[in-house]
Design a protein around this motif. Structure first.
Motif, mmCIF file in Angstrom:
data_model
loop_
_atom_site.group_PDB
_atom_site.id
_atom_site.type_symbol
_atom_site.label_atom_id
_atom_site.label_comp_id
_atom_site.label_asym_id
_atom_site.label_seq_id
_atom_site.Cartn_x
_atom_site.Cartn_y
_atom_site.Cartn_z
ATOM 1 N N ALA A 238 1.070 -1.330 0.316
ATOM 2 C CA ALA A 238 -0.506 -0.019 0.011
ATOM 3 C C ALA A 238 0.348 1.295 -0.013
ATOM 4 C CB ALA A 238 -0.407 0.115 0.805
ATOM 5 N N ALA A 239 0.202 2.409 -0.920
ATOM 6 C CA ALA A 239 1.226 3.220 -0.619
ATOM 7 C C ALA A 239 -0.102 4.915 -0.302
ATOM 8 C CB ALA A 239 1.894 3.729 -1.855
ATOM 9 N N LEU A 240 0.086 5.485 0.112
ATOM 10 C CA LEU A 240 -0.577 6.431 0.471
ATOM 11 C C LEU A 240 -0.588 8.155 0.260
ATOM 12 C CD1 LEU A 240 -3.685 6.544 1.750
ATOM 13 C CD2 LEU A 240 -2.849 6.049 3.740
ATOM 14 N N ASP A 241 -1.094 9.178 -0.175
ATOM 15 C CA ASP A 241 -0.757 10.841 -0.221
ATOM 16 C C ASP A 241 -2.040 10.646 0.744
ATOM 17 O OD1 ASP A 241 0.121 12.540 -0.191
ATOM 18 O OD2 ASP A 241 -0.671 13.036 -2.757
ATOM 19 N N VAL A 242 -1.572 11.715 1.995
ATOM 20 C CA VAL A 242 -2.310 11.876 2.510
ATOM 21 C C VAL A 242 -1.710 13.823 3.025
ATOM 22 C CG1 VAL A 242 -3.289 12.517 4.743
ATOM 23 C CG2 VAL A 242 -2.845 10.395 3.925
ATOM 24 N N ARG A 243 -2.563 14.359 2.419
ATOM 25 C CA ARG A 243 -2.512 15.954 2.765
ATOM 26 C C ARG A 243 -3.145 16.706 3.651
ATOM 27 N NH1 ARG A 243 -0.458 17.497 -3.552
ATOM 28 N NH2 ARG A 243 -0.273 15.164 -4.077
ATOM 29 N N ASN A 244 -2.368 17.280 4.462
ATOM 30 C CA ASN A 244 -3.957 18.195 5.254
ATOM 31 C C ASN A 244 -5.367 17.033 5.773
ATOM 32 O OD1 ASN A 244 -2.780 20.735 4.850
ATOM 33 N ND2 ASN A 244 -3.640 20.975 3.175
ATOM 34 N N GLY A 245 -4.465 16.206 6.133
ATOM 35 C CA GLY A 245 -5.770 14.860 6.638
ATOM 36 C C GLY A 245 -5.931 14.442 5.476
ATOM 37 N N VAL A 246 -6.650 14.664 4.741
ATOM 38 C CA VAL A 246 -7.015 13.900 3.378
ATOM 39 C C VAL A 246 -6.174 13.602 2.455
ATOM 40 C CG1 VAL A 246 -8.942 14.954 1.994
ATOM 41 C CG2 VAL A 246 -8.351 16.225 3.436
ATOM 42 N N VAL A 247 -7.013 12.225 1.712
ATOM 43 C CA VAL A 247 -6.227 11.048 1.146
ATOM 44 C C VAL A 247 -6.430 11.968 0.181
ATOM 45 C CG1 VAL A 247 -6.278 8.795 0.277
ATOM 46 C CG2 VAL A 247 -7.149 9.505 2.502
ATOM 47 N N GLN A 248 -5.153 11.874 -1.149
ATOM 48 C CA GLN A 248 -5.214 12.391 -2.409
ATOM 49 C C GLN A 248 -5.483 11.594 -2.972
ATOM 50 O OE1 GLN A 248 -5.786 15.543 -2.931
ATOM 51 N NE2 GLN A 248 -5.719 16.495 -0.023
ATOM 52 N N ASP A 249 -4.024 10.386 -2.854
ATOM 53 C CA ASP A 249 -3.806 9.405 -3.472
ATOM 54 C C ASP A 249 -4.108 7.563 -2.769
ATOM 55 O OD1 ASP A 249 -3.529 8.348 -5.887
ATOM 56 O OD2 ASP A 249 -2.698 9.217 -7.062
#
Ligand SMILES: Cc1cc2nc3c(=O)[nH]c(=O)nc-3n(C[C@H](O)[C@H](O)[C@H](O)COP(=O)(O)OP(=O)(O)OC[C@H]3O[C@@H](n4cnc5c(N)ncnc54)[C@H](O)[C@@H]3O)c2cc1C
Ligand code: SF4
Length: 317
Positions: A238-249
């Motif tokens: 798994a890989a995750l892109d989270v910005r300001n607490g929101v999942v982008q990708d």
């Protein structure tokens, strides 16, 4: 063991030319030779592909992607600085498989095309549609506690054993087949669990291409029956892109649950724009599990998948 002839190929063209009816390509032999000893694989000729000029890990274009030769040994792949730095998820997946000695022998091409470890497939006294189409599937009424919960058919409920393939699926890698083009992992394995892959006899894997990755934190986790030297009951890349607490990708692939790496597309779609919280991750896991079809004795995998998705996403966020 059935008698066989042996040839060592120095180029992909020569390998394909040497591969006549009944032949098998020989990588490290760590799976194929075992199956020959058991009488499961009966090639009349082995075409050794470990000396092909496909033994390097190279940059692919300028964007950070990699081209990995099919003859690269599993240990060399996991230790390669570019793999460790750019795709640590892949290094982790490879290192979670087999033993140091086996990884020193095993090749990338062989790892992708290794056979299921369904115990009935390896026992020539038991009916198995993978060995003999139409013979029946001993696992369906027999021991299937470690077999598939996704994508299985009445013909076959096997799982794919490769950890590497699960990470490659999550990384959107493609597999280069000599003279045939480039296949996604989904295309490589196809949709028929009773076939080990969608390749034709004589098809030769030369490379694996990993495209440049969006900047995401990634990892690989594996649940198994003992701490080492065991195949996955369930695994996750798994890989995750989270910005300001929101999942982008996100990218999520599951292992040990189907006859191929199971790309969790539904979970990925559900994650988009969600808050990176345990409760949202739990909802996403439930969405992915809607497609699961557990068998009589492997329902416990549902809880493992749920727990693994939630725990891994929490860790990555
Ligand atoms: C005890 C044990 C534990 C293991 N545990 C794990 C584990 O936890 N996770 C995991 O992922 N793996 C595990 N493995 C599997 C091991 O990683 C595989 O045996 C190995 O990767 C196969 O690689 P090989 O090069 O030896 O393949 P081979 O045995 O040489 O070949 C396997 C298959 O691939 C075909 N092939 C090989 N190269 C090519 C090519 N270039 N193009 C087309 N076809 C090709 C062969 O014809 C054969 O059908 C384990 C193995 C053992 C023995
Ligand atoms: S699950 Fe597949 S590999 Fe296992 S016995 Fe059934 S047909 Fe054979």
């Amino acid at each position: 063991m059935k008698p066989f002839s042996y040839a060592r190929a120095e180029s992909p063209d020569a390998a394909v030319a040497e591969h006549t009816e009944g032949s098998a390509y020989l990588g490290g032999g760590t799976n194929l030779v075992d199956l020959m000893r058991l009488g499961v694989a009966l090639p009349n000729r082995l075409v050794d592909v470990t000396r092909l000029p496909c033994d390097r890990v190279e940059d692919d274009g300028g964007g950070g992607g990699l081209l990995i030769g099919a003859a690269v040994r599993n240990s060399d792949l996991a230790a390669h600085p570019a793999v460790r730095e750019r795709f640590p998820m892949l290094a982790r997946a490879v290192l979670s498989g087999a033993s140091g000695q086996i990884r020193n022998m095993a090749t990338v091409g062989g790892n992708l095309l290794q056979q299921t470890r369904c115990s009935y497939f390896q026992d020539v006294t038991r009916a198995c549609n993978r060995r003999e189409r139409g013979a029946g599937c001993s696992a369906r009424e027999g021991d299937h506690h470690n077999l598939a919960i996704y994508g299985h058919t009445s013909e076959c409920i096997a799982t794919h054993p490769s950890d590497m393939a699960v990470a490659l699926a999550a990384l959107d890698a493609t597999v280069l087949v000599h003279g045939r083009g480039e296949f996604s992992l989904d295309e490589l394995y196809g949709d028929d669990p009773a076939e080990n892959s969608a390749l034709r006899p004589g098809d030769l894997i030369t490379h694996v291409r990993i495209p440049p990755s969006p900047r995401m934190t990634g990892t690989y986790k594996k649940v198994r029956e003992r701490a080492s030297f065991a195949f996955a009951l369930v695994s996750i890349a798994a890989a995750l892109d989270v910005r300001n607490g929101v999942v982008q990708d996100s990218r999520i692939a599951l292992g040990g649950v189907a006859a191929k790496p199971w790309r969790a597309r539904r979970a990925e779609r559900e994650l988009q724009g969600k808050s990176a919280t345990r409760s949202d991750f739990a909802r996403v896991a439930e969405a992915e599990l809607e497609d699961a079809q557990p068998l009589r004795d492997n329902g416990y995998k549902i809880a493992l998948v749920r727990g693994l998705i939630v725990r891994t996403l929490e860790e990555l966020s």
